[in-house]
Design a protein around this motif. Structure first.
Motif, short mmCIF file in Angstrom:
data_model
loop_
_atom_site.label_atom_id
_atom_site.label_comp_id
_atom_site.label_asym_id
_atom_site.label_seq_id
_atom_site.Cartn_x
_atom_site.Cartn_y
_atom_site.Cartn_z
N ALA A 12 -19.54 13.72 -10.33
CA ALA A 12 -18.62 13.08 -11.27
C ALA A 12 -17.27 12.84 -10.61
CB ALA A 12 -18.46 13.95 -12.51
N THR A 13 -16.82 13.87 -9.88
CA THR A 13 -15.51 13.74 -9.23
C THR A 13 -15.54 12.67 -8.14
OG1 THR A 13 -14.99 16.04 -9.68
CG2 THR A 13 -13.80 14.99 -7.88
N VAL A 14 -16.61 12.68 -7.35
CA VAL A 14 -16.71 11.70 -6.27
C VAL A 14 -16.73 10.28 -6.84
CG1 VAL A 14 -18.27 10.76 -4.52
CG2 VAL A 14 -17.80 13.20 -4.58
N LEU A 15 -17.44 10.09 -7.95
CA LEU A 15 -17.49 8.76 -8.56
C LEU A 15 -16.11 8.31 -9.00
CD1 LEU A 15 -20.74 8.51 -10.70
CD2 LEU A 15 -20.11 7.32 -8.59
N ARG A 16 -15.36 9.23 -9.62
CA ARG A 16 -14.00 8.87 -10.07
C ARG A 16 -13.12 8.49 -8.87
NH1 ARG A 16 -14.33 13.91 -13.79
NH2 ARG A 16 -15.25 12.93 -15.65
N VAL A 17 -13.20 9.33 -7.84
CA VAL A 17 -12.38 9.04 -6.66
C VAL A 17 -12.79 7.70 -6.06
CG1 VAL A 17 -11.80 9.76 -4.32
CG2 VAL A 17 -11.89 11.44 -6.14
N ALA A 18 -14.10 7.48 -5.98
CA ALA A 18 -14.57 6.23 -5.38
C ALA A 18 -14.06 5.03 -6.17
CB ALA A 18 -16.10 6.22 -5.33
N ALA A 19 -14.18 5.09 -7.50
CA ALA A 19 -13.72 3.95 -8.31
C ALA A 19 -12.22 3.76 -8.17
CB ALA A 19 -14.10 4.18 -9.77
N GLY A 20 -11.46 4.86 -8.30
CA GLY A 20 -10.01 4.76 -8.20
C GLY A 20 -9.57 4.31 -6.81
N PHE A 21 -10.23 4.85 -5.80
CA PHE A 21 -9.90 4.49 -4.43
C PHE A 21 -10.18 3.01 -4.20
CE2 PHE A 21 -11.12 4.30 0.15
CZ PHE A 21 -9.91 4.70 0.69
N GLY A 22 -11.33 2.54 -4.67
CA GLY A 22 -11.68 1.13 -4.50
C GLY A 22 -10.63 0.22 -5.13
N LEU A 23 -10.27 0.53 -6.38
CA LEU A 23 -9.28 -0.30 -7.07
C LEU A 23 -7.92 -0.23 -6.37
CD1 LEU A 23 -10.08 0.43 -10.82
CD2 LEU A 23 -10.34 -1.73 -9.60
N GLY A 24 -7.51 0.99 -6.05
CA GLY A 24 -6.19 1.17 -5.43
C GLY A 24 -6.12 0.47 -4.08
N VAL A 25 -7.19 0.58 -3.30
CA VAL A 25 -7.19 -0.04 -1.99
C VAL A 25 -7.17 -1.56 -2.13
CG1 VAL A 25 -8.64 -0.50 0.02
CG2 VAL A 25 -8.25 1.83 -0.71
N ALA A 26 -7.97 -2.09 -3.07
CA ALA A 26 -8.01 -3.55 -3.24
C ALA A 26 -6.63 -4.07 -3.63
CB ALA A 26 -9.04 -3.91 -4.31
N ALA A 27 -6.01 -3.43 -4.63
CA ALA A 27 -4.70 -3.89 -5.07
C ALA A 27 -3.65 -3.68 -3.99
CB ALA A 27 -4.30 -3.15 -6.35
N GLY A 28 -3.68 -2.52 -3.35
CA GLY A 28 -2.68 -2.22 -2.33
C GLY A 28 -2.79 -3.16 -1.14
N THR A 29 -4.02 -3.45 -0.74
CA THR A 29 -4.23 -4.34 0.41
C THR A 29 -3.74 -5.74 0.09
OG1 THR A 29 -6.19 -3.06 0.98
CG2 THR A 29 -5.94 -5.20 2.03
N LEU A 30 -4.12 -6.24 -1.08
CA LEU A 30 -3.76 -7.60 -1.46
C LEU A 30 -2.24 -7.75 -1.56
CD1 LEU A 30 -5.21 -10.23 -2.26
CD2 LEU A 30 -4.76 -9.59 -4.63
N LEU A 31 -1.63 -6.87 -2.35
CA LEU A 31 -0.18 -6.99 -2.54
C LEU A 31 0.57 -6.69 -1.25
CD1 LEU A 31 0.48 -5.56 -6.09
CD2 LEU A 31 1.24 -7.75 -5.19
N GLY A 32 0.09 -5.70 -0.50
CA GLY A 32 0.75 -5.37 0.76
C GLY A 32 0.68 -6.52 1.74
N ALA A 33 -0.48 -7.17 1.80
CA ALA A 33 -0.64 -8.30 2.72
C ALA A 33 0.26 -9.46 2.30
CB ALA A 33 -2.10 -8.74 2.75
N LEU A 34 0.30 -9.74 1.00
CA LEU A 34 1.11 -10.87 0.52
C LEU A 34 2.60 -10.61 0.75
CD1 LEU A 34 -0.76 -11.80 -2.77
CD2 LEU A 34 -0.59 -13.14 -0.67
N THR A 35 3.05 -9.41 0.39
CA THR A 35 4.48 -9.15 0.55
C THR A 35 4.84 -9.00 2.03
OG1 THR A 35 4.01 -6.82 0.16
CG2 THR A 35 4.89 -8.08 -1.68
N GLY A 36 3.88 -8.53 2.83
CA GLY A 36 4.16 -8.43 4.25
C GLY A 36 4.27 -9.81 4.89
#
Lengths: 278, 263
Positions: free
Chosen positions: A82-106
């Protein structure tokens, strides 16, 4: 400690001249184990001898027994899953958003001026402070937990990607310009490979925060998960279960971090840095 | 024909880097641009490469105004600027992405062979010496067969032996298909060895001060009297360009002090 080469007698010293290198390779990492293992053995002995009852600080044998019991009943894999699934989902979303916004602002200085100050202000908020709001907005179930983890993962990834893109060597970018790369080709052939080492570091620190926040998320009410085991152990006075869950976190955190490291390694063989493996 | 018509460049800071530069370079000709630091010679090369745009005048290659990097113009920078995540072969083939895999492989192999690095195709740039890396950079620029090759102080970071070696090597490569070469350098010897014409620039703002025909047979003998004479003429022009105490009329009495101090 049997792991350590304590004695090298004088007459074998010459033959051992080359041996120390091999020994050092095996024994030096093992040195790290001396302190924790000694402490564990000491504590086990003290409890065995009745110096302490080990109720609040369970000895290693009790912890191992609890772990194997949890594993045998399938509880451990259920909670860890259960914990791994939560981390995986949160990590996936966070990485996607962080990568996109980081790349655009960079990439776009104007966008950076527009968006980055707000994000930096949001970053200054301790992410745990979002919990009440997330619960109000997203309910007490999975969504709010995943959202909290995603927030935790987002910021290190965003910062890492933005910094890395903005600091890609102008001289290398000019090579791309000389060969008349289009925008997407410039990203794919120059910017992405150039930021990859920094990106992997950002992913790893994001993942670390993801594991941190999953505990906070599970503290706020969960019926399963390693964080639930922690709370449950506290409420029912089962310190061995708490330590067992902590150990599970340690193992999972290290495993996932190593996984990122291993997956990235083939793409980073070119690195010519002080810390890079030859 | 590469021609510059009244090219000037003023940077956003208000610095006037170049003013009224006019230059015509015939196909296959080798022109060296020398001058003191800050005379705008690197700026000039960036304008010709299309990496920067002139604020006045224009750069024209065979009737086309150059306002952005052009496929028929290649450039070798002062540093090799190899992409560290590509192997040597990957770097050389970087500009051939639109060709078929087979053609790319063949041309890369050919180019690497030509610069004497065929055995280095699979290694990472970090494993190359400075001279090897610059040879890879030259191969990368030449593999697309540009009509004009720009070189911005290409050998200035190398030791004297490697530099001489690479100068000869460059001429060798040039002879293959005779592209136009425009070489910016602060090394007078390099200018004389390579160029048909040496253009001396003067600073503040950068402009062309004097052009000297070297008029030496190839291959050039670095020890010959004619070589020495050409070198003295260029050094004398450099000294005059910096308003140093002028030398006698024909430049033969160029002092050694001047030769050492001009830049």
């Amino acid at each position: 400690m049997s792991l350590l080469p304590v004695t090298i007698s004088v007459d074998t010293a010459v033959a051992a001249e080359r041996a120390p290198r091999r020994l050092a390779r095996l024994a030096l990492p093992a040195l790290a184990l001396v302190l924790p293992v000694s402490l564990a053995i000491l504590w086990e002995l003290l409890v065995d001898l009745g110096v302490s009852d080990g109720r609040l600080v369970p000895p290693p044998s009790t912890i191992l027994a609890t772990l194997s019991e949890l594993a045998a009943t399938g509880e451990l894999s259920r909670h860890a899953g259960a914990t791994v699934l939560r981390v995986a989902a949160g990590f996936g979303l966070g990485v996607a958003a962080g990568t996109l916004l980081g790349a655009l602002t960079g990439y776009y200085a104007l966008l950076r001026r527009l968006v980055d100050p707000t994000l930096q202000a949001l970053r200054a908020i301790p992410s745990i402070a979002w919990i009440p709001l997330f619960i109000l907005w997203l309910g007490i179930f999975e969504t709010s937990k995943v959202a909290l983890i995603a927030v935790g993962v987002f910021f290190p990834v965003y910062l890492g990607v933005m910094g890395a893109i903005a600091s890609v060597d102008r001289k290398i970018v000019e090579v791309g310009r000389v060969f008349r790369l289009s925008g997407p080709a410039m990203v794919r052939r120059i910017l992405l490979p150039a930021v990859l080492p920094a990106y992997v570091v950002a992913l790893r620190s994001g993942l670390g925060l993801g594991w941190m926040f999953v505990v906070a998320a599970e503290f706020m009410g969960a019926s399963e998960g390693l964080g639930y085991l922690l709370v449950d152990g506290q409420q029912l006075g089962k310190p061995a279960q708490i330590v067992a869950a902590i150990l599970a976190f340690a193992v999972l955190g290290k495993l996932t971090d190593t996984l990122i490291h291993l997956l990235a390694a083939p793409f980073l063989r070119w690195e010519d840095a002080f810390g890079a493996k030859r | 024909m590469l021609s510059l018509h009244g090219v000037g460049k003023t940077y956003a800071t208000g610095l006037r880097a170049l003013d009224g530069v006019a230059l015509a370079v015939a196909p296959g000709e080798i022109v060296a641009v020398v001058g003191g630091s800050g005379c705008g010679k690197s700026t000039l090369l960036r304008l010709v490469s299309g990496l920067d745009r002139p604020t006045d005048g224009e750069v024209v290659l065979d009737g086309t105004a150059i306002t952005a990097p052009h496929e028929r113009i290649g450039i070798v920078f002062q540093e090799p600027r190899l992409l560290p995540w590509l192997t040597v072969a990957g770097n050389v083939g970087f500009g051939l992405a639109d060709r078929s895999r087979a053609e790319r492989a063949e041309r890369v192999a050919q180019a690497l062979d030509r610069v004497g690095l065929a055995d280095k195709a699979g290694v990472w740039p970090r494993e190359l010496s400075g001279g090897q890396a610059q040879r890879v950079a030259i191969a990368r620029a030449l593999v697309t067969r540009p009509e004009v090759l720009l070189l911005d102080e290409p050998f200035s970071a190398l030791d004297a032996f490697t530099r001489i070696d690479l100068q000869d090597h460059l001429l060798d490569l040039w002879a293959d298909f005779k592209p136009t070469l425009l070489v910016v350098t602060h090394d007078v010897d390099e200018a004389i060895v390579l160029a048909d014409r040496v253009t001396v620039m003067r600073p503040h703002p950068g402009r062309i001060y004097e052009t000297i025909e070297t008029d030496l047979p190839r291959p050039r003998d670095r020890q010959s009297a004619a070589y020495d004479f050409a070198k003295r003429r260029v050094l004398a022009a450099l000294d005059r360009s910096l308003d140093r105490k002028a030398v006698t009329d024909d430049g033969r009495t160029m002092s050694e002090a001047g030769a050492a101090l001009w830049w």
